[in-house]
Design a protein around this motif. Structure first.
Motif, PDB file in Angstrom:
ATOM      1  N   ALA A 140      35.489  49.115  52.525  1.00 28.25           N
ATOM      2  CA  ALA A 140      35.356  48.167  52.058  1.00 28.25           C
ATOM      3  C   ALA A 140      36.755  48.048  50.796  1.00 28.25           C
ATOM      4  N   TYR A 141      37.501  48.362  51.020  1.00 30.01           N
ATOM      5  CA  TYR A 141      39.020  47.567  50.823  1.00 30.01           C
ATOM      6  C   TYR A 141      39.206  46.478  51.317  1.00 30.01           C
ATOM      7  N   ILE A 142      39.698  46.663  53.025  1.00 28.69           N
ATOM      8  CA  ILE A 142      39.818  45.735  53.039  1.00 28.69           C
ATOM      9  C   ILE A 142      39.421  44.296  53.673  1.00 28.69           C
ATOM     10  N   LYS A 143      37.489  44.004  53.593  1.00 24.22           N
ATOM     11  CA  LYS A 143      35.769  43.694  53.577  1.00 24.22           C
ATOM     12  C   LYS A 143      36.510  42.861  52.576  1.00 24.22           C
ATOM     13  N   SER A 144      36.892  43.459  50.703  1.00 20.56           N
ATOM     14  CA  SER A 144      37.144  42.666  49.888  1.00 20.56           C
ATOM     15  C   SER A 144      38.958  41.810  50.028  1.00 20.56           C
ATOM     16  N   GLY A 145      39.620  41.358  51.127  1.00 20.24           N
ATOM     17  CA  GLY A 145      40.743  40.579  51.006  1.00 20.24           C
ATOM     18  C   GLY A 145      41.434  41.472  50.415  1.00 20.24           C
ATOM     19  N   ASP A 146      42.114  42.163  49.634  1.00 22.16           N
ATOM     20  CA  ASP A 146      42.189  42.302  48.492  1.00 22.16           C
ATOM     21  C   ASP A 146      43.472  42.908  49.263  1.00 22.16           C
ATOM     22  N   CYS A 147      43.945  43.648  50.731  1.00 16.56           N
ATOM     23  CA  CYS A 147      45.066  44.422  51.370  1.00 16.56           C
ATOM     24  C   CYS A 147      45.600  43.367  51.977  1.00 16.56           C
ATOM     25  N   PHE A 148      45.796  41.842  52.127  1.00 18.28           N
ATOM     26  CA  PHE A 148      45.908  41.255  52.745  1.00 18.28           C
ATOM     27  C   PHE A 148      47.236  41.023  51.633  1.00 18.28           C
ATOM     28  N   ASP A 149      48.831  40.025  52.236  1.00 23.22           N
ATOM     29  CA  ASP A 149      50.308  39.803  51.440  1.00 23.22           C
ATOM     30  C   ASP A 149      50.344  40.645  50.633  1.00 23.22           C
ATOM     31  N   LYS A 150      49.982  41.986  50.955  1.00 17.12           N
ATOM     32  CA  LYS A 150      50.561  43.183  49.994  1.00 17.12           C
ATOM     33  C   LYS A 150      50.852  43.811  50.870  1.00 17.12           C
ATOM     34  N   ALA A 151      52.846  44.322  50.564  1.00 15.49           N
ATOM     35  CA  ALA A 151      53.019  45.111  51.354  1.00 15.49           C
ATOM     36  C   ALA A 151      52.240  47.232  51.277  1.00 15.49           C
ATOM     37  N   GLY A 152      52.291  47.505  52.579  1.00 13.38           N
ATOM     38  CA  GLY A 152      51.735  48.433  52.511  1.00 13.38           C
ATOM     39  C   GLY A 152      50.079  48.055  52.519  1.00 13.38           C
ATOM     40  N   ALA A 153      49.432  47.013  52.710  1.00 13.42           N
ATOM     41  CA  ALA A 153      48.466  47.095  52.373  1.00 13.42           C
ATOM     42  C   ALA A 153      47.365  47.301  51.671  1.00 13.42           C
ATOM     43  N   TYR A 154      48.615  47.643  49.788  1.00  9.63           N
ATOM     44  CA  TYR A 154      47.014  47.253  48.760  1.00  9.63           C
ATOM     45  C   TYR A 154      47.982  46.788  47.418  1.00  9.63           C
ATOM     46  N   GLY A 155      47.800  46.469  46.345  1.00  7.40           N
ATOM     47  CA  GLY A 155      47.442  46.022  45.465  1.00  7.40           C
ATOM     48  C   GLY A 155      46.740  47.207  43.873  1.00  7.40           C
ATOM     49  N   ILE A 156      48.449  48.191  43.730  1.00  8.00           N
ATOM     50  CA  ILE A 156      48.076  48.919  42.479  1.00  8.00           C
ATOM     51  C   ILE A 156      47.119  48.034  41.475  1.00  8.00           C
ATOM     52  N   GLN A 157      48.184  47.045  40.737  1.00  2.00           N
ATOM     53  CA  GLN A 157      47.326  46.032  39.571  1.00  2.00           C
ATOM     54  C   GLN A 157      45.795  45.388  40.575  1.00  2.00           C
ATOM     55  N   SER A 158      45.156  46.512  41.644  1.00  2.00           N
ATOM     56  CA  SER A 158      43.916  45.843  41.735  1.00  2.00           C
ATOM     57  C   SER A 158      42.906  46.837  42.323  1.00  2.00           C
ATOM     58  N   GLY A 159      42.405  46.463  43.177  1.00  2.58           N
ATOM     59  CA  GLY A 159      41.463  47.601  43.835  1.00  2.58           C
ATOM     60  C   GLY A 159      41.892  48.949  44.645  1.00  2.58           C
ATOM     61  N   GLY A 160      43.719  48.344  45.114  1.00  4.56           N
ATOM     62  CA  GLY A 160      44.174  49.620  45.753  1.00  4.56           C
ATOM     63  C   GLY A 160      44.324  50.604  44.560  1.00  4.56           C
ATOM     64  N   ALA A 161      44.148  50.479  42.532  1.00  2.13           N
ATOM     65  CA  ALA A 161      44.055  50.716  42.038  1.00  2.13           C
ATOM     66  C   ALA A 161      43.347  52.375  42.116  1.00  2.13           C
ATOM     67  N   LEU A 162      42.479  52.254  42.726  1.00  3.71           N
ATOM     68  CA  LEU A 162      41.465  53.467  43.239  1.00  3.71           C
ATOM     69  C   LEU A 162      41.604  54.646  44.321  1.00  3.71           C
ATOM     70  N   PHE A 163      42.546  54.015  45.068  1.00  2.36           N
ATOM     71  CA  PHE A 163      43.441  54.877  45.751  1.00  2.36           C
ATOM     72  C   PHE A 163      44.898  55.943  44.852  1.00  2.36           C
TER      73      PHE A 163
END
Length: 186
Positions: free
Chosen positions: A134-157
């Protein structure tokens, strides 16, 4: 007042630098971000930050130029994923583990140079394949080191964080304020 230039195209870094309430311009660097996954993390982020600042300082020799770089380390350096498969591999590697986020900052102002590195530990909850897809499908993982953005959807992890949250976002703004103030006499 000294002109301040942010040598980054990152909208997150631009927003964080605005917290200083100082006028600045954005001029992305064309410095190539090359490293090996086995390189020493703090050396990598500092070298890349210095390279970005030096690249832009050539165009603005009288300005204070700020270069930054952030990487994620979990056994090895995890850069920005190039595709969905790399993002999935990275997120699986980070799942239910603690990793280290390193951010390097280089400020060039004439012959003056201020450099520093911040280290922050981030622990992820266990991630299901459904979470990852679901996170990959959101596209938020790209252009971010480690494939997540803590300030966006990656915060849920994120289960817990030890260190500077803003360093994980990409710019340790509180430390930057303390480092740049004496340099610019502000």
């Amino acid at each position: 007042m000294t002109e301040i230039i942010l040598a980054s195209a990152s909208p997150r870094r631009k927003e964080l630098l605005s917290y200083l309430n100082l006028p600045f311009k954005v001029q992305p660097s064309s410095f190539e971000e090359l490293f090996s996954p086995a390189d020493v993390p703090e050396e990598v982020v500092l070298r890349l930050a210095k390279g970005k600042a030096a690249d832009v300082a050539q165009q603005y020799p009288d300005a204070a130029v700020i270069g930054c770089d952030t990487i994620v380390v979990c056994e090895q350096i995890l850069g920005k994923p190039r595709n969905e498969k790399e993002a999935e591999l990275m997120l699986n590697q980070l799942s239910d583990r603690t990793h280290t986020v390193w951010t390097g900052v280089s400020i060039l102002y004439g012959k003056k140079r201020v450099e520093f590195v911040e280290r922050t530990e981030v622990t992820f909850w266990p991630l299901t394949q459904k979470d990852i897809q679901a996170y990959i499908k959101s596209g938020d993982c790209f252009d971010k080191a480690g494939a997540y953005g803590i300030q966006s959807g990656g915060a849920l992890f994120v289960r817990k964080i030890h260190g500077d949250y803003y360093s994980v976002v990409g710019l340790p703004v509180a430390r930057l304020k303390r480092e740049i103030a004496p340099l610019l006499s502000i």
